[in-house]
Design an enzyme around this catalytic site. Structure first.
Site, short mmCIF file in Angstrom:
data_model
loop_
_atom_site.label_atom_id
_atom_site.label_comp_id
_atom_site.label_asym_id
_atom_site.label_seq_id
_atom_site.Cartn_x
_atom_site.Cartn_y
_atom_site.Cartn_z
N ASP A 233 0.87 -1.18 0.00
CA ASP A 233 0.00 0.00 0.00
C ASP A 233 0.90 1.22 0.00
O ASP A 233 2.13 1.08 -0.02
CB ASP A 233 -0.95 -0.01 1.21
N HIS B 296 -3.34 3.37 -4.41
CA HIS B 296 -2.69 2.83 -3.20
C HIS B 296 -1.35 2.21 -3.56
O HIS B 296 -0.99 1.15 -3.05
CB HIS B 296 -3.61 1.80 -2.52
N GLU C 214 -10.41 3.08 -4.28
CA GLU C 214 -10.00 4.45 -3.97
C GLU C 214 -8.92 5.00 -4.90
O GLU C 214 -7.81 5.31 -4.45
CB GLU C 214 -9.53 4.52 -2.51
C1 ACM Z 1 -10.95 -0.15 1.44
O1 ACM Z 1 -11.35 -0.10 2.61
N1 ACM Z 1 -10.35 0.88 0.90
C2 ACM Z 1 -11.16 -1.34 0.61
#
Ligand code: ACM
Ligand code: ZN
Length: 748
Positions: free
Chosen positions: A182, A272, A332
């Site tokens: 991440d 991410h 996201e």
């Molecule tokens: C998430 O909680 N961004 C999958």
């Protein structure tokens, strides 16, 4: 002398081998349990016989717990046999009688889950080896019962990950979703791109780390401290992190496999992905590496070289992880760079893509083709629906506000895994309702057709670790929620019962005590956060955890083990604030519950001028924020009459509601209101705040009390949400049952 010594040894041996079995109490609740009379004394060095080579690791897994040797045979103290029945993956038959322990399975997973049951049938006291006579026929409700662990925000060692896998196995969770990269850290060695770990696995302490350190100090809680063993000096910098070598990964996968657990890796992309784009800038859109408006710079979806990079990484991942399903992430994604990048623009033109969402869908589908060509199936967070879902990807639903995601995906024939944030996010703080809400969650219970239900593979808990810097804290956040999750995933709906579950939890907590697990003691019961009384009240505290001690204070100071011990109900005669703390048998403190008992004379009713109409008045404001007090400052959108405290039918999108009127209560007394909302809400009665459920949050219930005289009282509910939402006001009876507020109580 020698004789006496031998006698003592013999007595001790007898004592250590024989004893009474503990009552049968297994989590997750098995399908069918028939208890017998009597017990089987497991010998100290049992022969564990397995019928085929493939079962040897399961035999060895049991031997780790009970000792003994594993042989290939059909005769032994424990015999594990593989045959065609029972057919379901993970199912097993288990019989314990005078002859010993007999287990029949049809696949390896069944053997691993049967071993977990035997481990829970052994008495909590380790020296007692009495197994109760019992016959169990067991099978899982769902194929997919998972836990996701984020190791990017903080790194956990190989040994710590293995410990977590032990807990999954113990409770028959069979999928370990490993969120292994991440923005805040890249945790897996990729041989082709060494900078990913050489640099990407290490960082200077960030805002989350500083917040953790602050909590460690403010809350006097070492579980929040940043582990100095995970720091290294690099020139003048102190860096924090760590990573798994490919050999470590193989070791973890093998460990999981022995426990019947599939490991599903997630290399989150195209967003991410900061650890990748900062160390290999060609992976991002030109000249834009860092943070955007909401999230970090993603992969440049227009660059062939960037996409090659992504595929190279996954090629190494496929070599390490045998499980068919692999998670691409794809949540996201900040799309501002894509809107400005000429390569992304070209990709969109060439493929007739109209929106950034469709560019993301193009990326996901391109990666999916690569996955499929390597014999893998793609799983992605539910954002993979936006811009067009492929026909074959599995969605992992997390955004409770994207209410239709699973309906849309399964209507199209795609599989789904349920991880809605309001119950399945184990990084959210636990409170008095979190365990029960999770327990009562039904993954298929939302108007799905039978065909859609078949596509729902199961359920998963997600642990995001921004504020979980230590393994102790990780245990605290996941236990005992894993137990409730296990039962959601495993137990048939008709054998599930919250009250029965609560009866079985204490035995498990006893086990966890013996294993020194830093579980969170379930919330104390018997009071609300705020309570009201007229003359006197009796506070009768109940705890699920039998082995724990409760201490309390009334002076605002956090209780210690030296504070007064709660042993029996307390009579309250004056307004008092109590703090109750539970202490585990090893003396460590769990959460503190604060509760206020307020002495009140019933509030006088009012006599408004003029005739009143039925129902309440609801004003809808165009509010998009996070605070009830701001709602009426926004633009007024509409006005409605409602028959209950609820969102009017026509209201959606940016919702700020100011609901006003009167409540006509039938008698003098204490009224207990439950206000459930997603997001925030507040309840005022006769001008007094009775419930404060303010702030942005997932569905959450808060209960409050007020003493009212018979008659009319001004009532006001403030509520806000963006996109969907939930609002419900109910009354709670003395015995805890909920009742709707009769419509004719409301006037305006
Ligand atoms: C998430 O909680 N961004 C999958
Ligand atoms: Zn680009």
């Amino acid at each position: 002398m020698k004789k006496i010594y031998l006698l003592v040894v013999a007595m001790f041996a007898m004592f250590s081998c024989s004893g009474e079995p503990d009552p049968v109490s297994i989590i997750p609740q098995p399908h069918i349990v028939i208890e017998g009379k009597g017990s089987y004394q497991l010998p100290n060095n049992p022969v564990i016989a397995v019928s085929s080579d493939e079962l040897i690791p399961a035999g060895e897994l049991l031997a780790l717990k009970i000792g003994g040797e594993v042989i290939k045979s059909t005769e032994g103290d424990v015999v594990i046999t593989i045959n065609q029945n029972p057919a379901k993956k993970g199912a097993y038959l288990l019989d314990i009688d005078d002859n010993g322990v007999a287990i029949v399975v049809s696949n390896y997973q069944g053997a691993a889950t049967a071993v977990a049951s035997v481990m829970q049938l052994l008495p909590v006291e380790p020296t007692n080896r009495a197994l109760p006579f019992v016959s169990i026929e067991d099978e899982p409700r769902f194929d997919y019962r998972g836990l996701m662990l984020d190791v990017s925000r903080h790194f956990y060692s190989v040994e710590e990950v293995k410990k977590m896998l032990d807990y999954l196995h113990m409770y028959k969770l069979n999928k370990f979703h490993w969120h292994i990269t991440d923005d805040q850290g890249w945790r897996i060695e990729i041989k082709k791109y060494p900078l990913l770990t050489e640099k990407g696995a290490w960082r200077k302490l960030n805002g989350h780390d500083r917040e953790c350190a602050k909590r460690a100090e403010l809350e006097n809680n070492p579980d929040y401290a940043i582990d100095p063993n995970k720091m290294r000096i690099n020139g003048t910098d102190t860096l924090y992190g760590g990573f798994y070598t490919q050999e470590d990964v193989k070791e973890i996968v093998a460990y999981a496999t022995q426990r019947g657990i599939d490991v599903m890796p997630e290399i989150d992309m195209p967003g991410h992905f900061l650890a990748a784009v900062t160390n290999y800038p060609f992976v991002a859109c030109e000249g834009s590496v860092g943070w955007g408006e909401m999230f970090s710079s993603p992969v440049c979806a227009g660059s062939d070289q960037a996409i090659e990079f992504c595929k190279d990484v996954y090629a190494e991942i496929f070599e390490l992880f045998p499980y068919e399903y692999v998670h691409l992430g794809a949540d996201e994604v900040e799309k501002t760079n894509w809107k400005q990048c000429k390569d992304c623009a070209k990709r969109m033109r060439d493929n007739r893509l109209k929106t950034p969402e469709s560019l993301q869908a193009w990326f996901v589908k391109d990666m999916e083709k690569f996955f499929n060509a390597n014999g893998r199936k793609l799983v992605g967070w539910d954002e993979i629906l936006e811009g067009g879902l492929s026909e074959t990807a599995t969605i992992m639903w997390w955004r409770s506000w994207a209410k239709d995601a699973v309906h849309v995906a399964t209507a199209q024939g795609n599989e789904a895994i349920m991880t809605p944030n309001f119950v399945c996010y184990f990084d959210y703080m636990q409170d008095v309702n979190s365990l029960k809400n999770l327990y009562n969650y039904d993954p298929t219970g939302n108007d799905f057709t039978p065909e859609q239900q078949k596509l729902i593979q199961g359920v998963q808990g997600n642990v995001w670790c921004e504020y979980i810097p230590s393994f102790d804290r990780l245990e605290y956040m996941t236990m005992p929620r894993i137990l409730a999750l296990a039962e959601v995933g495993w137990s048939a709906l008709d054998s599930k019962s919250w009250t029965d579950f609560l009866e079985r939890v204490p035995a498990q907590l006893g086990r966890l005590d013996k294993m020194s697990v830093n579980y969170r003691v379930p919330d104390l019961m018997g009071f609300y956060k705020s309570n009201v009384f007229i003359d006197t009240a009796v506070i009768d505290v109940k705890s699920v955890a039998k082995g724990t001690r409760i201490h309390y204070t009334t002076d605002g100071v956090v209780p210690t083990i030296n504070s007064p011990r709660y042993t029996k109900p307390i009579t309250v005669t004056e307004t008092t604030e109590f703090q109750f703390a539970t202490f585990r048998p090893d003396g460590t403190r769990s959460d503190v519950s604060t509760t206020v008992y307020t002495k009140q004379t019933p509030i006088a009713s009012v006599k408004p001028d003029g005739a009143l109409k039925n129902g309440l008045k609801a004003m809808w404001y165009n509010y998009r924020g996070g605070k009830c007090s701001e709602i009426t400052g926004a633009k007024l959108f509409g006005e409605y009459t409602v028959s209950a405290v609820a969102i009017p039918e026509k209201v959606s999108g940016n919702i700020g509601l100011d609901i006003t009127g009167y409540i006509n209560v039938p008698a003098d007394g204490i009224y207990t209101f439950s206000l459930l909302s997603d997001d925030g809400s507040q309840l005022y009665v006769s001008g007094a705040e009775v419930v404060n459920n303010d702030g942005p949050h997932a569905p959450r219930e808060v209960i409050g009390q007020v003493a009212l005289a018979k008659g009319l009282h001004p009532l006001r509910v403030l509520y806000f949400d963006h996109n969907g939402g939930q609002l419900q006001l109910q009354l709670v009876e003395k015995d805890g049952t909920y009742i709707s507020i009769p419509e004719n109580w409301y006037k305006h």
